[in-house]
Write a protein that holds these residues in place. Structure first.
Motif, PDB file in Angstrom:
ATOM      1  N   THR A 129       0.828  -1.198   0.000  1.00 28.80           N
ATOM      2  CA  THR A 129       0.000   0.000   0.000  1.00 28.80           C
ATOM      3  C   THR A 129       0.867   1.255   0.000  1.00 28.80           C
ATOM      4  OG1 THR A 129      -1.671  -1.206   1.263  1.00 28.80           O
ATOM      5  CG2 THR A 129      -1.900   1.180   1.161  1.00 28.80           C
ATOM      6  N   ALA A 130       1.936   1.249   0.808  1.00 28.37           N
ATOM      7  CA  ALA A 130       2.857   2.389   0.824  1.00 28.37           C
ATOM      8  C   ALA A 130       3.511   2.562  -0.540  1.00 28.37           C
ATOM      9  CB  ALA A 130       3.920   2.183   1.902  1.00 28.37           C
ATOM     10  N   GLY A 131       3.785   1.446  -1.215  1.00 25.36           N
ATOM     11  CA  GLY A 131       4.379   1.527  -2.546  1.00 25.36           C
ATOM     12  C   GLY A 131       3.448   2.150  -3.563  1.00 25.36           C
ATOM     13  N   GLU A 132       2.143   1.968  -3.387  1.00 22.78           N
ATOM     14  CA  GLU A 132       1.168   2.521  -4.329  1.00 22.78           C
ATOM     15  C   GLU A 132       0.848   3.986  -4.042  1.00 22.78           C
ATOM     16  OE1 GLU A 132       0.038   1.208  -6.977  1.00 22.78           O
ATOM     17  OE2 GLU A 132       0.504  -0.924  -6.754  1.00 22.78           O
ATOM     18  N   VAL A 133       0.670   4.337  -2.770  1.00 18.92           N
ATOM     19  CA  VAL A 133       0.164   5.688  -2.438  1.00 18.92           C
ATOM     20  C   VAL A 133       1.114   6.499  -1.579  1.00 18.92           C
ATOM     21  CG1 VAL A 133      -2.211   4.888  -2.613  1.00 18.92           C
ATOM     22  CG2 VAL A 133      -1.084   4.873  -0.379  1.00 18.92           C
ATOM     23  N   GLY A 134       2.286   5.950  -1.233  1.00 21.66           N
ATOM     24  CA  GLY A 134       3.259   6.710  -0.468  1.00 21.66           C
ATOM     25  C   GLY A 134       2.775   7.080   0.917  1.00 21.66           C
ATOM     26  N   LEU A 135       2.952   8.341   1.278  1.00 26.68           N
ATOM     27  CA  LEU A 135       2.626   8.798   2.626  1.00 26.68           C
ATOM     28  C   LEU A 135       1.127   8.810   2.914  1.00 26.68           C
ATOM     29  CD1 LEU A 135       5.116  11.793   2.908  1.00 26.68           C
ATOM     30  CD2 LEU A 135       5.350   9.511   3.900  1.00 26.68           C
ATOM     31  N   GLN A 136       0.317   8.671   1.879  1.00 35.36           N
ATOM     32  CA  GLN A 136      -1.138   8.659   2.089  1.00 35.36           C
ATOM     33  C   GLN A 136      -1.676   7.281   2.480  1.00 35.36           C
ATOM     34  OE1 GLN A 136       0.114  11.269   0.122  1.00 35.36           O
ATOM     35  NE2 GLN A 136      -0.779  12.356   1.849  1.00 35.36           N
ATOM     36  N   MET A 137      -0.797   6.388   2.848  1.00 36.72           N
ATOM     37  CA  MET A 137      -1.215   5.047   3.240  1.00 36.72           C
ATOM     38  C   MET A 137      -2.273   5.044   4.356  1.00 36.72           C
ATOM     39  SD  MET A 137       0.050   2.735   5.895  1.00 36.72           S
ATOM     40  CE  MET A 137       1.824   2.987   5.900  1.00 36.72           C
ATOM     41  N   PRO A 138      -2.118   5.864   5.433  1.00 41.11           N
ATOM     42  CA  PRO A 138      -3.189   5.901   6.447  1.00 41.11           C
ATOM     43  C   PRO A 138      -4.524   6.378   5.876  1.00 41.11           C
ATOM     44  CG  PRO A 138      -1.155   6.830   7.333  1.00 41.11           C
ATOM     45  CD  PRO A 138      -0.947   6.654   5.856  1.00 41.11           C
ATOM     46  N   ALA A 139      -4.472   7.331   4.938  1.00 39.56           N
ATOM     47  CA  ALA A 139      -5.714   7.826   4.328  1.00 39.56           C
ATOM     48  C   ALA A 139      -6.405   6.732   3.537  1.00 39.56           C
ATOM     49  CB  ALA A 139      -5.410   9.019   3.416  1.00 39.56           C
ATOM     50  N   ILE A 140      -5.631   5.880   2.889  1.00 37.42           N
ATOM     51  CA  ILE A 140      -6.200   4.785   2.111  1.00 37.42           C
ATOM     52  C   ILE A 140      -6.841   3.750   3.032  1.00 37.42           C
ATOM     53  CG2 ILE A 140      -5.615   2.830   0.619  1.00 37.42           C
ATOM     54  CD1 ILE A 140      -5.850   5.471  -0.840  1.00 37.42           C
ATOM     55  N   PHE A 141      -6.266   3.548   4.214  1.00 43.88           N
ATOM     56  CA  PHE A 141      -6.890   2.651   5.183  1.00 43.88           C
ATOM     57  C   PHE A 141      -8.271   3.169   5.577  1.00 43.88           C
ATOM     58  CE2 PHE A 141      -2.573   1.008   6.937  1.00 43.88           C
ATOM     59  CZ  PHE A 141      -2.447   0.197   5.822  1.00 43.88           C
ATOM     60  N   LEU A 142      -8.381   4.482   5.722  1.00 43.06           N
ATOM     61  CA  LEU A 142      -9.678   5.081   6.039  1.00 43.06           C
ATOM     62  C   LEU A 142     -10.632   4.969   4.850  1.00 43.06           C
ATOM     63  CD1 LEU A 142      -8.706   8.326   7.998  1.00 43.06           C
ATOM     64  CD2 LEU A 142      -9.937   6.344   8.893  1.00 43.06           C
ATOM     65  N   ALA A 143     -10.107   5.180   3.650  1.00 38.94           N
ATOM     66  CA  ALA A 143     -10.942   5.104   2.439  1.00 38.94           C
ATOM     67  C   ALA A 143     -11.486   3.700   2.234  1.00 38.94           C
ATOM     68  CB  ALA A 143     -10.139   5.551   1.214  1.00 38.94           C
ATOM     69  N   GLY A 144     -10.684   2.680   2.518  1.00 38.80           N
ATOM     70  CA  GLY A 144     -11.147   1.296   2.383  1.00 38.80           C
ATOM     71  C   GLY A 144     -12.147   0.929   3.458  1.00 38.80           C
ATOM     72  N   PHE A 145     -12.029   1.586   4.612  1.00 34.12           N
ATOM     73  CA  PHE A 145     -12.958   1.323   5.717  1.00 34.12           C
ATOM     74  C   PHE A 145     -14.373   1.812   5.384  1.00 34.12           C
ATOM     75  CE2 PHE A 145     -14.893   3.193   9.613  1.00 34.12           C
ATOM     76  CZ  PHE A 145     -15.127   2.017  10.306  1.00 34.12           C
ATOM     77  N   LEU A 146     -14.477   2.910   4.620  1.00 33.44           N
ATOM     78  CA  LEU A 146     -15.782   3.516   4.358  1.00 33.44           C
ATOM     79  C   LEU A 146     -16.761   2.570   3.663  1.00 33.44           C
ATOM     80  CD1 LEU A 146     -17.695   5.915   4.390  1.00 33.44           C
ATOM     81  CD2 LEU A 146     -16.602   6.746   2.289  1.00 33.44           C
ATOM     82  N   PRO A 147     -16.430   1.984   2.479  1.00 37.12           N
ATOM     83  CA  PRO A 147     -17.410   1.073   1.862  1.00 37.12           C
ATOM     84  C   PRO A 147     -17.705  -0.151   2.710  1.00 37.12           C
ATOM     85  CG  PRO A 147     -15.312   0.960   0.705  1.00 37.12           C
ATOM     86  CD  PRO A 147     -15.227   2.123   1.641  1.00 37.12           C
ATOM     87  N   MET A 148     -16.711  -0.636   3.465  1.00 39.24           N
ATOM     88  CA  MET A 148     -16.944  -1.781   4.337  1.00 39.24           C
ATOM     89  C   MET A 148     -17.945  -1.437   5.433  1.00 39.24           C
ATOM     90  SD  MET A 148     -15.156  -4.445   3.329  1.00 39.24           S
ATOM     91  CE  MET A 148     -15.704  -3.916   1.706  1.00 39.24           C
ATOM     92  N   LEU A 149     -17.816  -0.234   5.994  1.00 33.21           N
ATOM     93  CA  LEU A 149     -18.744   0.200   7.039  1.00 33.21           C
ATOM     94  C   LEU A 149     -20.158   0.348   6.474  1.00 33.21           C
ATOM     95  CD1 LEU A 149     -19.238   1.223   9.928  1.00 33.21           C
ATOM     96  CD2 LEU A 149     -18.680   3.531   9.101  1.00 33.21           C
ATOM     97  N   LEU A 150     -20.268   0.935   5.287  1.00 37.23           N
ATOM     98  CA  LEU A 150     -21.579   1.127   4.663  1.00 37.23           C
ATOM     99  C   LEU A 150     -22.251  -0.215   4.376  1.00 37.23           C
ATOM    100  CD1 LEU A 150     -20.667   4.010   2.180  1.00 37.23           C
ATOM    101  CD2 LEU A 150     -21.886   4.210   4.358  1.00 37.23           C
ATOM    102  N   VAL A 151     -21.470  -1.173   3.898  1.00 39.02           N
ATOM    103  CA  VAL A 151     -22.014  -2.503   3.627  1.00 39.02           C
ATOM    104  C   VAL A 151     -22.368  -3.209   4.935  1.00 39.02           C
ATOM    105  CG1 VAL A 151     -21.468  -4.790   2.702  1.00 39.02           C
ATOM    106  CG2 VAL A 151     -20.853  -2.750   1.410  1.00 39.02           C
ATOM    107  N   ALA A 152     -21.597  -2.961   5.986  1.00 33.93           N
ATOM    108  CA  ALA A 152     -21.893  -3.569   7.290  1.00 33.93           C
ATOM    109  C   ALA A 152     -23.270  -3.148   7.789  1.00 33.93           C
ATOM    110  CB  ALA A 152     -20.818  -3.186   8.308  1.00 33.93           C
ATOM    111  N   PHE A 153     -23.668  -1.903   7.500  1.00 39.65           N
ATOM    112  CA  PHE A 153     -25.018  -1.460   7.882  1.00 39.65           C
ATOM    113  C   PHE A 153     -26.082  -2.269   7.135  1.00 39.65           C
ATOM    114  CE2 PHE A 153     -22.954   2.763   8.971  1.00 39.65           C
ATOM    115  CZ  PHE A 153     -23.105   2.601  10.339  1.00 39.65           C
TER     116      PHE A 153
END
Length: 524
Positions: free
Chosen positions: A63-87
């Motif tokens: 993930t760091a190789g793909e997005v660099g320093l924005q790796m934590p932001a991508i973790f949050l971005a991936g969490f969003l659709p998972m949370l929506l589907v969890a509802f």
């Protein structure tokens, strides 16, 4: 609500469904052990199936190789659709706590054919993951053995294909046996394994922050809130690649739902457990990602997370430098525990989906058998274990590239059945959406947004898979192997569905598990 009675007709297969009593939604009881798991046990099973430590060591660097320093932001971005589907899962489970989850719910919303394919997507995705987890657990078993003995020759046994396969099959057999003995045995093992990996992960995070504060590594960085900005990713292609990895890191939380018929408070507990698991996961990922990035940076040299020589197994590279030679061994233990724990719990959703499909006559009736003592789908669990062992052995002997490409194809299956389930929620409750603000948000808005996001990832992944450079770099007639495997596995499911349609016409006529009139669903 009017129930449609399934009347035997010419060509129908008539079988004994003595224990298959139904509720007002046509959901059949399957003989599973009720009230075997509470809220905490269900959440632990969800966390275990995701395998957070394994996911971090295998995808943190990529993930760091793909997005660099924005790796934590991508973790949050991936969490969003998972949370929506969890509802969506939570709302569907409130009215239909059925262990078939995605299969049962999509049948009720869209009909038998779409539901059958949704169930197939879950089953085949799980088999792929099980084989991968077994392989990782095997590699870490020998790596840990080498660390403990100080012998490189023992660690190198993992490179011996025969030894690797035999060890892998033994681990699969052990995991199958534990799952076969029921939810009580499963839950007890999981408390220990999940507790171990989360404690070790917390120690790693604390020590990484300490190393960052002392400037122990030249590549270390100071924290910046810009790391949390997904819009700072350098390109859309990099963003979608990182997002696909992030979504994979959250996959498996729905195991909480697959145990709904065995959970105390089956209508509410699984949904709450899933949300607890999601919060623990996103917290763990963010803490580890930020701590590791502050300690060693996300560069592609030295200890940098994106170093191609270590990016596929970050913890193996960071264990010693961050935690020291003694505590560093605990990180190897944690990765092994994570993979082993997930290997065992991942049998839960596949076995129970097969059980449900068989109970509703979408698969052969023999899979509907529940062990009289352990109250688990015995045959379905054993067949899942055998299928995993055979799949991994064949793929390993055929080509390491093919095995790698099956893992890349996993994202397609995940987005396929998650998005179908999300849309099924909105469609099933479509006549209730404007009854209250809560109904609109949790039964309509959140599921639709989650489904749209995952469909977009599905489409982009499908497009990228066509390129032979995607995955291992191999191709079939100029088409990427990952595309061939991903689409091919879905087509295999379609063919099996056509065969089952001839053997079990009643199910495919909608007479066994019927579509419902959403306006007649009573809110909890």
């Amino acid at each position: 609500m009017t129930q449609v009675e399934a009347r035997p007709q010419a060509g129908d297969t008539v079988r004994d469904v003595t224990d298959a009593t139904t509720d007002s939604h046509g959901v059949r009881k399957k003989g599973l052990g009720g009230n075997s798991v509470g809220l905490m046990g269900s959440a632990v099973i969800g966390i275990s199936t995701v395998a957070p430590v394994y996911c971090l060591t295998s995808t943190l660097g990529s993930t760091a190789g793909e997005v660099g320093l924005q790796m934590p932001a991508i973790f949050l971005a991936g969490f969003l659709p998972m949370l929506l589907v969890a509802f969506a899962y939570r709302e569907l489970n409130r009215v239909m706590p059925d262990c078939g989850t995605s299969f049962t719910w999509t049948v009720k919303a869209f009909g038998p054919k779409i539901g059958w394919m949704c169930g197939w997507g879950l089953v085949i995705a799980t088999i792929i993951v099980l084989s991968n987890l077994a392989g990782v657990a095997t590699s870490y078993f020998w790596l840990l053995a080498g660390e403990l003995t100080g012998s490189e020759s023992i660690a190198a046994l993992d490179d011996n294909k025969a030894v690797h396969i035999v060890t892998c099959l033994v681990l699969i057999a052990i995991a199958t046996a534990i799952s076969y003995r029921g939810m009580t045995a499963t839950k007890g093992v999981q408390y220990a394994l999940v507790g171990l990996q989360l404690v070790v992960l917390a120690v790693f995070v604390a020590m990484a922050f300490q190393k960052a504060g002392s400037g122990a590594f030249d590549t270390g960085l100071s924290f910046s809130w810009e790391w949390m900005n997904p819009f700072a990713v350098q390109s859309f292609a990099a963003f979608t690649a990182g997002l696909s990895l992030s979504i994979f890191m959250y996959w498996g939380w729905d195991a909480c739902m697959a145990t709904n018929e065995e959970t105390t408070g089956s209508t509410k507990t699984p949904g709450r457990a899933a949300l607890i698991a999601m919060v623990v996961l996103v917290g763990s990922y963010l803490a580890t990602g930020v701590a590791a990035q502050m300690a060693v940076g996300s560069g592609d040299t030295g200890l940098g997370l994106a170093n191609p020589e270590t990016s596929d197994n970050v913890f193996a590279a960071l264990a010693g430098p961050v935690m020291g030679p003694v505590l560093g061994i605990l990180l190897f233990v944690a990765v092994l525990a994570s993979a082993a724990a997930s290997l065992q719990t991942t049998f839960i959703p596949v076995a129970r989906t097969v059980l449900a499909m068989s109970t509703y006559e979408a698969l052969p009736p023999s899979f509907a058998k529940v062990h009289p003592r352990f109250k688990v789908p015995g045959k379905a669990t054993i067949v899942a274990g055998v299928a995993t062992g055979v799949f991994y052995t064949v793929m390993t002997l055929v080509s390491e590239n093919v095995l790698v490409d099956t893992i890349y194809a996993l994202g397609l299956m995940i987005c396929f059945y998650y998005s179908l389930t999300a849309f099924a929620c909105a469609w099933y409750f479509r006549k209730e959406l404007f009854r209250s603000g809560r109904d609109f948000v949790y039964k309509g808005l959140c599921p639709v947004l989650g489904g749209v996001l995952l469909t977009a990832v599905f489409g982009k992944t499908l497009y990228d898979m066509w390129d032979p450079a995607y995955g291992s770099g191999s191709s079939v007639l100029g088409v990427g192997s990952v595309f061939v495997i991903g689409v091919g596995l879905l087509l295999v499911g379609f063919v099996i569905m056509l065969v089952m349609q001839r053997k079990s016409p009643a199910f495919f006529r909608g007479e066994v598990l019927t579509k419902e009139t959403p306006s007649l669903v009573v809110a909890d």
